[in-house]
Design a protein around this motif. Structure first.
Motif, PDB file in Angstrom:
ATOM      1  N   PRO A  31    -112.818  14.512 -60.296  1.00  0.00           N
ATOM      2  CA  PRO A  31    -113.892  14.150 -59.379  1.00  0.00           C
ATOM      3  C   PRO A  31    -115.256  14.069 -60.074  1.00  0.00           C
ATOM      4  CG  PRO A  31    -113.365  16.463 -59.137  1.00  0.00           C
ATOM      5  CD  PRO A  31    -112.347  15.897 -60.081  1.00  0.00           C
ATOM      6  N   SER A  32    -116.082  13.187 -59.563  1.00  0.00           N
ATOM      7  CA  SER A  32    -117.443  13.021 -60.039  1.00  0.00           C
ATOM      8  C   SER A  32    -118.365  12.980 -58.826  1.00  0.00           C
ATOM      9  CB  SER A  32    -117.597  11.723 -60.828  1.00  0.00           C
ATOM     10  OG  SER A  32    -116.738  11.706 -61.958  1.00  0.00           O
ATOM     11  N   GLY A  33    -119.617  13.305 -59.077  1.00  0.00           N
ATOM     12  CA  GLY A  33    -120.549  13.315 -57.957  1.00  0.00           C
ATOM     13  C   GLY A  33    -121.969  13.094 -58.410  1.00  0.00           C
ATOM     14  N   TYR A  96    -116.293  15.574 -65.116  1.00  0.00           N
ATOM     15  CA  TYR A  96    -115.477  16.525 -65.865  1.00  0.00           C
ATOM     16  C   TYR A  96    -114.974  15.897 -67.160  1.00  0.00           C
ATOM     17  CZ  TYR A  96    -115.623  19.600 -61.888  1.00  0.00           C
ATOM     18  OH  TYR A  96    -116.065  20.442 -60.893  1.00  0.00           O
ATOM     19  N   ARG A  97    -115.115  16.649 -68.233  1.00  0.00           N
ATOM     20  CA  ARG A  97    -114.543  16.277 -69.523  1.00  0.00           C
ATOM     21  C   ARG A  97    -113.026  16.346 -69.421  1.00  0.00           C
ATOM     22  NH1 ARG A  97    -117.074  20.120 -72.282  1.00  0.00           N
ATOM     23  NH2 ARG A  97    -115.394  21.583 -71.762  1.00  0.00           N
ATOM     24  N   ARG A  98    -112.354  15.285 -69.928  1.00  0.00           N
ATOM     25  CA  ARG A  98    -110.901  15.235 -69.832  1.00  0.00           C
ATOM     26  C   ARG A  98    -110.228  16.367 -70.598  1.00  0.00           C
ATOM     27  NH1 ARG A  98    -107.268  11.365 -68.386  1.00  0.00           N
ATOM     28  NH2 ARG A  98    -108.888   9.778 -68.212  1.00  0.00           N
ATOM     29  N   TRP A  99    -110.677  16.571 -71.879  1.00  0.00           N
ATOM     30  CA  TRP A  99    -110.039  17.613 -72.694  1.00  0.00           C
ATOM     31  C   TRP A  99    -111.023  18.151 -73.723  1.00  0.00           C
ATOM     32  CZ3 TRP A  99    -105.880  20.405 -72.161  1.00  0.00           C
ATOM     33  CH2 TRP A  99    -105.481  21.218 -73.217  1.00  0.00           C
ATOM     34  N   PRO A 100    -111.187  19.425 -73.824  1.00  0.00           N
ATOM     35  CA  PRO A 100    -110.682  20.374 -72.843  1.00  0.00           C
ATOM     36  C   PRO A 100    -111.401  20.205 -71.511  1.00  0.00           C
ATOM     37  CG  PRO A 100    -112.191  21.451 -74.356  1.00  0.00           C
ATOM     38  CD  PRO A 100    -111.993  20.072 -74.886  1.00  0.00           C
ATOM     39  N   TYR A 101    -110.674  20.408 -70.447  1.00  0.00           N
ATOM     40  CA  TYR A 101    -111.208  20.166 -69.110  1.00  0.00           C
ATOM     41  C   TYR A 101    -112.416  21.063 -68.870  1.00  0.00           C
ATOM     42  CZ  TYR A 101    -111.173  19.288 -64.095  1.00  0.00           C
ATOM     43  OH  TYR A 101    -111.505  18.907 -62.839  1.00  0.00           O
TER      44      TYR A 101
END
Length: 115
Positions: A31-33, A96-101
């Motif tokens: 999710p993004s906001g 959110y950063r994909r990895w590491p989350y």
């Protein structure tokens, strides 16, 4: 390290439009906001897009703002139409950063609606 760079803010007359962009230096996921904070007020959620692509908006911006994301460009956008003076605030992107989350915040971009 993944960083977010926001752009697109500025001064606009009431009734005008702006498009805010939030570009990441690496892979991001929803999710993004978009949030905003006006002077003397708490930061509030303006719009969000879920991991499934569903969008939600604050009542104050429904029908005027549209959030979208582009995974190929690692970017999140906020299209703002029919702007009002009460939309004046610093706008922040969260994703959110994909990895590491992990959670990421942009530096903020000023939007001023005034004649």
């Amino acid at each position: 390290q993944v960083h977010l760079v926001e752009s697109g803010g500025g001064l606009v007359q009431p009734g005008g439009s702006l498009r805010l962009s939030c570009a990441a230096s690496g892979s991001i996921v929803n999710p993004s906001g978009w949030y905003r904070q006006a002077p003397g007020k708490q930061r509030e959620l303006v719009a969000e897009i879920t991991s499934g692509g569903r969008t939600n908006y604050a009542d104050s911006v429904k029908g005027r703002f549209t959030i979208s994301s582009d995974s190929a460009r690692n970017s999140v956008y906020l299209h703002m139409n029919s702007l009002k003076p009460e939309d004046t605030a610093v706008y922040y992107c969260k994703t959110y950063r994909r990895w590491p989350y992990g959670e990421l915040w942009g530096q903020g971009t000023q939007v001023t609606v005034s004649s």
